[in-house]
Write a protein that holds these residues in place. Structure first.
Motif, mmCIF file in Angstrom:
data_model
loop_
_atom_site.group_PDB
_atom_site.id
_atom_site.type_symbol
_atom_site.label_atom_id
_atom_site.label_comp_id
_atom_site.label_asym_id
_atom_site.label_seq_id
_atom_site.Cartn_x
_atom_site.Cartn_y
_atom_site.Cartn_z
ATOM 1 N N PRO A 96 4.066 -1.605 3.283
ATOM 2 C CA PRO A 96 4.182 -1.773 4.657
ATOM 3 C C PRO A 96 4.705 -2.799 5.125
ATOM 4 C CG PRO A 96 2.094 -0.796 4.563
ATOM 5 C CD PRO A 96 2.363 -1.133 3.098
ATOM 6 N N GLU A 126 -4.197 -4.694 -2.580
ATOM 7 C CA GLU A 126 -4.259 -3.091 -2.036
ATOM 8 C C GLU A 126 -4.379 -3.980 -0.187
ATOM 9 O OE1 GLU A 126 -3.159 0.884 -1.500
ATOM 10 O OE2 GLU A 126 -3.692 -0.653 -2.728
ATOM 11 N N THR A 127 -3.086 -3.854 0.121
ATOM 12 C CA THR A 127 -3.182 -4.180 1.598
ATOM 13 C C THR A 127 -2.254 -3.425 2.881
ATOM 14 O OG1 THR A 127 -3.117 -6.079 3.633
ATOM 15 C CG2 THR A 127 -1.921 -6.311 1.509
ATOM 16 N N ASP A 128 -2.407 -3.193 4.331
ATOM 17 C CA ASP A 128 -1.286 -2.741 4.835
ATOM 18 C C ASP A 128 -1.488 -3.371 6.115
ATOM 19 O OD1 ASP A 128 -3.249 -3.151 7.117
ATOM 20 O OD2 ASP A 128 -4.280 -1.256 6.351
ATOM 21 N N GLN A 160 1.111 -1.042 0.140
ATOM 22 C CA GLN A 160 0.075 -0.209 -0.126
ATOM 23 C C GLN A 160 0.761 0.972 -0.219
ATOM 24 O OE1 GLN A 160 -2.669 1.395 3.457
ATOM 25 N NE2 GLN A 160 -3.966 0.812 2.750
#
Length: 286
Positions: free
Chosen positions: A63, A38-40, A9
């Motif tokens: 991250p 999309e992923t944190d 992300q």
């Protein structure tokens, strides 16, 4: 249908799908697909844990690199040493974490400097080779690893503050001698004695210092936009430069092989990257 994806992300800018998809096409792996997710860091373990069995592996960017390491059921030695993972590979009972960023930096340095046996030989009349490393974030660790593989054990580390404490385990494991440098020092003199300079920081962080640092071959891990002001100054003075897009390609080859079980078609993947960069009018690669 076997699948892989890159996690991070933001992720829309990632060029990993360009590289991996080109590899599938070159080898006729028509049933393979590669996407962006999309992923944190917080949601990464859930996403990886819930995907179906079609997913064979994930490339991981920030991250999520620390989360990827922590969630893995098996960890390679180099991922453990780096303290982060950019690769997750499905194995029986879970996921193996690896860090191919080491190969990314090593490949880019080899391209920049030539074969390791082409470097100057150490003898009593020549000082030990030194490198100037700019920044101490996540990419600095694989950079230190790759420099150590080339026999460069004396590193000047340029930061606004002394951050060697964060790298103590690497210094011990790789037998490195790291000297702190700040922008208040004579950085032009320090750059001039370097065998190679590796910059791991965004270009704005070097504003006002590009000219003083452009006194050696340079690997700048930034690739968008390319060329960077640092590499422009170095090239103007006759020094070779390599950008982060080449590092990205080199780290993708091992990922491709771990995901698919096939040898990566490097030329086809490099060509796809070249055409993508050209089409975006990011200037020439070399």
């Amino acid at each position: 249908m076997p699948r892989a994806a890159v996690l991070g992300q933001p992720i829309a800018h990632s060029m990993s799908p360009i590289l991996h998809t080109a590899g599938y096409k070159a080898l006729g792996l028509d049933d393979w697909s590669y996407s962006r997710i999309e992923t944190d860091a917080q949601t990464l373990p859930d996403i990886v844990g819930e995907v179906d069995d079609d997913y064979r592996g994930f490339s991981v960017t920030m991250p999520g690199k620390f989360a990827a390491l922590n969630m893995a059921t098996e960890v390679t030695d180099r991922a453990r040493l780096m303290g982060s993972a950019n690769t997750l590979v499905r194995i029986d009972g879970g996921w193996r974490a690896d860090n191919t960023d080491t190969e990314g930096v090593e490949g880019a340095l080899t391209e920049l400097l030539g074969r390791a046996d082409g470097m100057r030989l150490l003898d009593s009349f020549k000082p030990a080779p030194r490198a100037l490393l700019i920044g101490s974030g996540g990419t600095a660790r694989p950079a230190l690893w790759a420099l150590a593989q080339r026999g460069i054990k004396h590193i000047d580390l340029l930061n606004r503050t002394d951050r060697r404490e964060e790298l103590t385990h690497l210094m011990d494991e790789l037998d490195l001698e790291i000297s702190p440098v700040t922008y208040d020092d004579n950085i032009a003199s320090i750059a001039q004695r370097a065998e190679v300079i590796v910059s791991t920081v965004p270009s704005p962080a070097l504003e006002g210092h590009h000219k003083a640092l452009a006194y050696a071959p340079i690997l700048d891990v930034i690739y968008d936009p390319w060329p960077t002001p640092l590499t422009v100054h170095a090239a103007a003075d006759g020094y070779p430069t390599v950008g982060g897009h080449r590092m990205l390609a080199y780290q993708s080859f091992s990922q491709f092989e771990q995901f698919t079980g096939h040898k990566a078609p490097r030329e086809a993947m490099f060509d796809a990257l070249h055409h993508y960069m050209r089409d975006r009018n990011v200037n020439r690669l070399y």
